[in-house]
Design an enzyme around this catalytic site. Sequence first.
Site, mmCIF file in Angstrom:
data_model
loop_
_atom_site.group_PDB
_atom_site.id
_atom_site.type_symbol
_atom_site.label_atom_id
_atom_site.label_comp_id
_atom_site.label_asym_id
_atom_site.label_seq_id
_atom_site.Cartn_x
_atom_site.Cartn_y
_atom_site.Cartn_z
ATOM 1 N N ARG A 1 -63.395 150.707 83.285
ATOM 2 C CA ARG A 1 -62.240 150.671 84.203
ATOM 3 C C ARG A 1 -60.991 151.267 83.550
ATOM 4 N NH1 ARG A 1 -64.603 148.508 88.545
ATOM 5 N NH2 ARG A 1 -65.976 146.707 88.219
ATOM 6 N N SER B 1 -70.824 143.694 92.547
ATOM 7 C CA SER B 1 -71.087 142.251 92.614
ATOM 8 C C SER B 1 -72.198 141.954 93.614
ATOM 9 C CB SER B 1 -69.827 141.501 93.069
ATOM 10 O OG SER B 1 -68.851 141.555 92.073
ATOM 11 N N ASP C 1 -60.390 143.119 88.795
ATOM 12 C CA ASP C 1 -60.939 144.343 88.196
ATOM 13 C C ASP C 1 -60.089 145.574 88.512
ATOM 14 O OD1 ASP C 1 -63.018 142.866 87.129
ATOM 15 O OD2 ASP C 1 -64.340 143.217 88.848
#
Length: 430
Positions: free
Chosen positions: A387, A22, A313
Site C-alpha cells: 500500500r 477481504s 488500509d
Amino acid sequence: MKLVASQAEALGGRADIPGDKSCSHRALILAAMAQGESRINGLLKSDDVLATAKAIEAFGATVEWTGATCVIEGKPWTSPAEPVACGNSGTTARLLMGAVAGMPDVRATFTGDASLSARPMGRVSAPLERMGARIDGGDGLPLTVCGTQLGGIEHRNVPASAQVKSAILLAGLGSDAPVTVVEPVPSRDHSEIMLAQFGCPVSVDDTSEGWRISLGDRRSLSPCQLGIGADPSSAALPLVAAAIVPGSDVVAPGVIVNPLRTGLYETLEAMGADIELSNERIQSGEIVADIRMRHAELLPCHVRPEQVTAMIDEIPALAVACAFAAGESLIEGLGELRVKESDRLGAILAGLTACGVVAAVDGDSLRIFGRGEVRGRASIATLGDHRIAMAFLVLGLAAQQPVEVDEAEMIATSFPGFVEVMRSVGADIQ
Ligand code: S3P
C-alpha cells in the site's frame, strides 16, 4: 523492481478494479468449510488470496479456476502434512487459526514471511484460548493450532479488528455454546454478511456497549454461489489519483461500498472532492456501486480516531490526498498502522518528507501541512509494503517531479495489474 511515476496529463476513463481481498479470503475459507461445491465469481487472484487458496487445498478442499469463476469443493478438513505458508497475509493466518481451533483432530502450524512473522498474533490466540483452543507458540508466527471442541465466548473487540472478530466467529462454528463479539467501534462485517450467504445467519444488535455480533444456532455451512465486488481499497488508488491530477475524470465500476469500508470516500467528499456514486445494487449481500471521481481543489481534513477503522488500509492514499490539500490536515488514532505489513505510519511520514511535504507524527496522530502542490523528486522506501508503494506512485502522478518506489513486486499481494489499470486511465508509470 523499481517503478517511477511522473506527472500525468488528465486521467480519464474506466478503471477496472479486481475483487475485494477481504471477501476473497472469506469466500475461500467458508467454501472449504461447507461440504460440497461452491462457485465464486470475481475472486481476487493476488498473492495473499492465493496463499489462502493453497492453504485450503492443504486442508483437503479442491480449488479450480475456470475463467472468472473459482470452483471450490469443500470436504472435511484434515491436518496438512507441511506447515501452512501464509506469506505476507495476516488475514490468511488469523482467519485460518480460528477455523482450525474449532475442528477436533485437525492440527496445523502456520508460518509467514518476515513481515507477517513480526505481526502480533496474541490478539487472536488470547480469545481463542479463552474458548478452550490449544495453541503453541508466542505472539508471532510460527504457531501451531490443535483443533478441539470449543466453548463459548463474549469478546470485546478493542482495538477494532475484523480479523480477530472473524477468527472468533469461524472458531465458533465448531462450538454449540454462545459466541458473541462486542464492538464499540464496528470493524468490517464481511464475515457476518458472508456467513449468512452460506446459511449461517449472524445477529447484530446495536446496544449501549456497541454492536453485539452473535452466531446463531445453525453452525453448519451449506455451499453457495457468490459474486465478489471490486475492492474499495484498490479502487482508492486510481480514484485518489483522479482527485489530485487536474482535469481528471475516472470511473471505477462495481466497487464494494459497504459503509464499514467507505471512510476514505466520505473523508474525500468532506475535503471537497467531486465524487459520485451510481448504479447501487446488492451483490451477494454486499452493496456495490460505480464510483466516479473528477479532479477538484481539496481542503484539509480532520479525521478522528473512531473514523479510522472504516479506512484503515486507505490511510496511505488519504495522506497523499492531504499532501495536495492546501492547509493542515490531522488524522488521529493511527496506532494500528504500526502493526500492518510495515510500520505504515513511519513509512508514510518518511515518504511525504522525502517528497518535500511538511508532515509530523505526534503519538498516534499524523499532521500534514499541504501547500496545494508537491515537489516529488524522491525515492521512496516501501519497506516491502504494497500500500505504501501504490500510494506514493499515485503521489508521483500529480507531483512536479517524478517519484520512484524502491520495490514494486509486493503490489501483487493485493492489486495485481495495478500498473496496467493505472496506465489504462493515462498514468505514466514506468
Ligand atoms: C482485514 C481487516 C483489517 C485490514 C486488513 C484486512 C480483514 O485488519 O487492515 O487489511 O480482511 O479482515 P484488522 O483486522 O487488523 O483490522
